[in-house]
Each structure stands twice: as structure tokens, then as C-alpha cells.
Design a protein around this motif. Sequence first.
Motif, PDB file in Angstrom:
ATOM      1  N   MET A 221      -1.728   7.167   4.719  1.00  0.00           N
ATOM      2  CA  MET A 221      -2.167   6.917   3.309  1.00  0.00           C
ATOM      3  C   MET A 221      -0.719   6.583   2.457  1.00  0.00           C
ATOM      4  O   MET A 221       0.102   7.418   2.599  1.00  0.00           O
ATOM      5  CB  MET A 221      -2.925   7.721   2.769  1.00  0.00           C
ATOM      6  CG  MET A 221      -4.443   7.590   3.206  1.00  0.00           C
ATOM      7  SD  MET A 221      -5.087   6.084   2.706  1.00  0.00           S
ATOM      8  CE  MET A 221      -4.772   5.707   0.737  1.00  0.00           C
ATOM      9  N   SER A 232     -10.336   6.737  -0.503  1.00  0.00           N
ATOM     10  CA  SER A 232      -8.822   7.446  -0.575  1.00  0.00           C
ATOM     11  C   SER A 232      -8.713   7.691  -1.831  1.00  0.00           C
ATOM     12  O   SER A 232      -9.239   7.560  -2.810  1.00  0.00           O
ATOM     13  CB  SER A 232      -7.787   6.220   0.063  1.00  0.00           C
ATOM     14  OG  SER A 232      -8.103   5.207  -1.090  1.00  0.00           O
ATOM     15  N   LYS A 243      -4.968   8.018   7.859  1.00  0.00           N
ATOM     16  CA  LYS A 243      -6.159   7.380   7.388  1.00  0.00           C
ATOM     17  C   LYS A 243      -7.549   7.688   7.918  1.00  0.00           C
ATOM     18  O   LYS A 243      -8.509   7.903   7.406  1.00  0.00           O
ATOM     19  CB  LYS A 243      -5.888   5.731   7.497  1.00  0.00           C
ATOM     20  CG  LYS A 243      -4.851   5.113   6.448  1.00  0.00           C
ATOM     21  CD  LYS A 243      -4.744   3.773   6.951  1.00  0.00           C
ATOM     22  CE  LYS A 243      -3.500   3.363   5.940  1.00  0.00           C
ATOM     23  NZ  LYS A 243      -3.325   1.662   6.181  1.00  0.00           N
TER      24      LYS A 243
END
Length: 464
Positions: A221, A232, A243
Motif C-alpha cells: 500500500m 485501505s 495489499k
Amino acid sequence: MMAETTLTFTGHDHVRVREHLYPGDGCEAAAVLICTRTLGPRLRLLVQEVLLVPHAECSRREPDRLTWPGRWLAKAVEVGEEDERTLILIHSHPGGLFSFSSADDHSDQVVLPTLFADYGDLHGTAIMTPDGAVKARLYTPDMNRRTVDLVSVIGDDLQFWDGNARWDAPRHRPMAFGEMAPELGRLRAAIIGVSGTGSIVAEQVARLGFGQTILIDFDQMEAKNLNRILNSTLDDARTNRPKVDMMAAAIASYRGPGVAVPVAASIASREGILAASQADVMFCCVDTLEARMIADRIAAAFLIPLFDVGVVIPVMQRPEGMRIAEVAGRIDYVKPGGSTLADRGLYTPESLAAEELRLNNPEEYDRRLKEGYIRGAAVEAPSVIALNTIAAGECVLEFIARAYPFRHDENRLCARTKFTLAAREREQWADSDFAITPNPIVGQGAAEPLLGMPKFGPPKKKHP
């Protein structure tokens, strides 16, 4: 309960077997399925070849009895023993019994030991009813047996049969958008790429009720991802959280532990390939041609239906400045043995080489592009969450339409769908609209090297 043992046909092979087992005379018939396997931990048997036992060579064919010559078993052994493939002896039940009879049990006790005397540690038998439903069971050399939990057919339509269903249980599939979750709970879905489009696909797949979602992505991320990756957070971006870990935690919060399996690896790696090979359905949500090529080959080798999604926002230069030329999305459904993404022109050897150059030597790539050495190299503009949401929804709906048909048109007509939002157009292509190149890796399973590519061969042994 998720299916731990499965048997998978391509749509083409299932049709061949059904037409042979049900020639229209009401009598039993036989065939031999020659199967490869995955490496596990899940046992997936993949029908790679089919031997049809000629009706005329059977000494006895009745509505509930069948005797066929042993030379066809010997022929199957000859084909299968070189690679130690699993043989499954299948016959028809014209009366519609979705279970093994006492005569079937007796036959297995006589025939299977002779088969194990030739080779192998796992063989089995199966029955097919007139509607094409298949039930199978496996034996070990000591004649211990177990039921194959799930039989699937991967064609224009997706068909699944629960091997543990009662013989008298109705075999009607759930209605689309109805009670799909109990059946989906037996399946595993692999999502390749858990970014803008992939995170939305993963969210839908998990909430639909798939028993397991295998999340495959090597990336971490970043703050720039927060505008388009579901679930997220700022903390994820600050810590560069993988991720797949972020998405797995989100799924666990509403589905419980164990449903999401994070695989922090590239699909272009042995780890990624083996993780995807465990799936019953595969969704490809990536932005590189290499990743799509690998997914394409996984689908063929491991007989997995592939749903590939892509979006693009091309721009044009106008006197007043840059303008949006179109906002477009594409969904491709790939069935093993049908046209591949390569057959459809989604990638070529030249475009793969151009992409590799761009990733490894961007300066040289730009120079060649200006000189005209690389033609047709497309650069996709960054997408936004609104477009991603539409494309991801279309991708998952394509799966639903094939597993639980609801369209007025036949699914065979919808191998590729393209939509545009500026021109408000929608086009579809059938699999037959593409030239199909013979594909030698269809159904090869975990044969080494994986996918027929030397770079994915088994790890080299370390010498002491």
C-alpha cells in the motif's frame, strides 16, 4: 463445507463423454478419464484425455448392466502410466440413479486391484446420469475409498455437482441472485491483483459467499492507492502494508478467519502459480501483459475458468488541451480449450517484449518508441474508482451469469464484452469469433516445468 477433492472437465470433454455414454438406446456405456493432478494441498483431478469404449466391443450392454473388454483398460494404462496419471472409469446410469449401485461396488472390487497392479496410488470410478451430472469416488491400493467432493464442468456454462449429495436429493442449481451462498461456499476463488479493480472484485466475491478467496499480489500500500482500493486506510499506506494482508484482514472482519488467504507474491512466480492452481474460479485484475499471460496459461493448465477485466481512459490532444477520448472497460471470459487471451490479441510476443523493455529499461523503450521500432504499445491512463466499480461489477456478474444462467442470450455469445461510457456503446464477441490456436498445456496440471515454462521449474536442490 469447502470441497477438498475435485474432478474437473472442460466443456468439450464433458459433451464428448455425455454423447458417448448416452447414444439414445437406453443402455449403459463406458469411458475412461485420464487425469492429471495439482500439487496440493488440495487434490484437484483434471481430465486431460478421454478414451471412449466402443459400444460394439462391449459384450453386454443393458439398461443396468455393462461388460466391456479389458483391452481398453490396458490401453488406458498404457497412456496414463508414463506420467502416473489417475484413471477414472466412468459409465452411464440411464435410469437416473445419482449414486453407485451394489453392482458398481462389486465391479470396483474386481477391476481396481488389477489397475493398481499395473501402476499408481490413486484411481477411481464415476457414474453419469442422463442430465450430465457426475458423481465420482477414488480408491487407494488398499481399496480404501473416498468420495470426490465436487465435480465441475468448465465450458460456456459452469456446472458443479456435490459428490456428497443424497442420491434422491434434487440437483437443480440455485437461481441467480438467490440462495447461491451454500454452493459458492464449497468453491475457492483466486483474485490476481488486489488493487483498484481487484479490491472491488475481492470484496464482491467474499460477500457472495465463496468458501475461500485466494488473494495474490506482491505490491504494498501507498498513499496514492487510497483513492481507489477498498478497505485501505492511512495506516496501511504509512506502514506500506502488503495489499493482500490489508484485504484479508478486511474480509476476516465480516466473514471470519481463514476465508481470505493472502499470498504476497507475484503471479509470475512459482508460489503465485501454485496458489492460483488451487482455485475453482480465477479473476484476473492486473495491469501488466505478463501477468495476464501467466493467468491465461494457469487457466489452461489447471482447467480454471478465467475472468479477466481491464479498463482504459484514452486521451487526445485538442487545441484547447487534453480531452477524454473515451472511458472504456473490457471483460473476457476464457474457458480452457477455447480461445485464449493471446488468441484474442490481448498480448503478443512483441507486446510482451515491449513491456519487459519498458519495465527494465524505460530510457531505451522511449527511444525505440520514438524511432518506431515498437508499434501499438498502449499506455493505459490511470483509472478511477467509479469506472473500476462498474468494471468489477461486470466481471463478477459474468461469473454469476455462467454459473447461474440468467441472460436471454446464450453464454457462448459472450466470451468478450466491451463497454464505453462516453459513446454509451456495448459490444460482445463469441468464442467462435476468434481463431483458436492449439494449446498443448490444456489440462497438464502440475507437470514440470509449471505452465511449460522453464523458469517456473522446481527449485534447484542445494548441495551441502
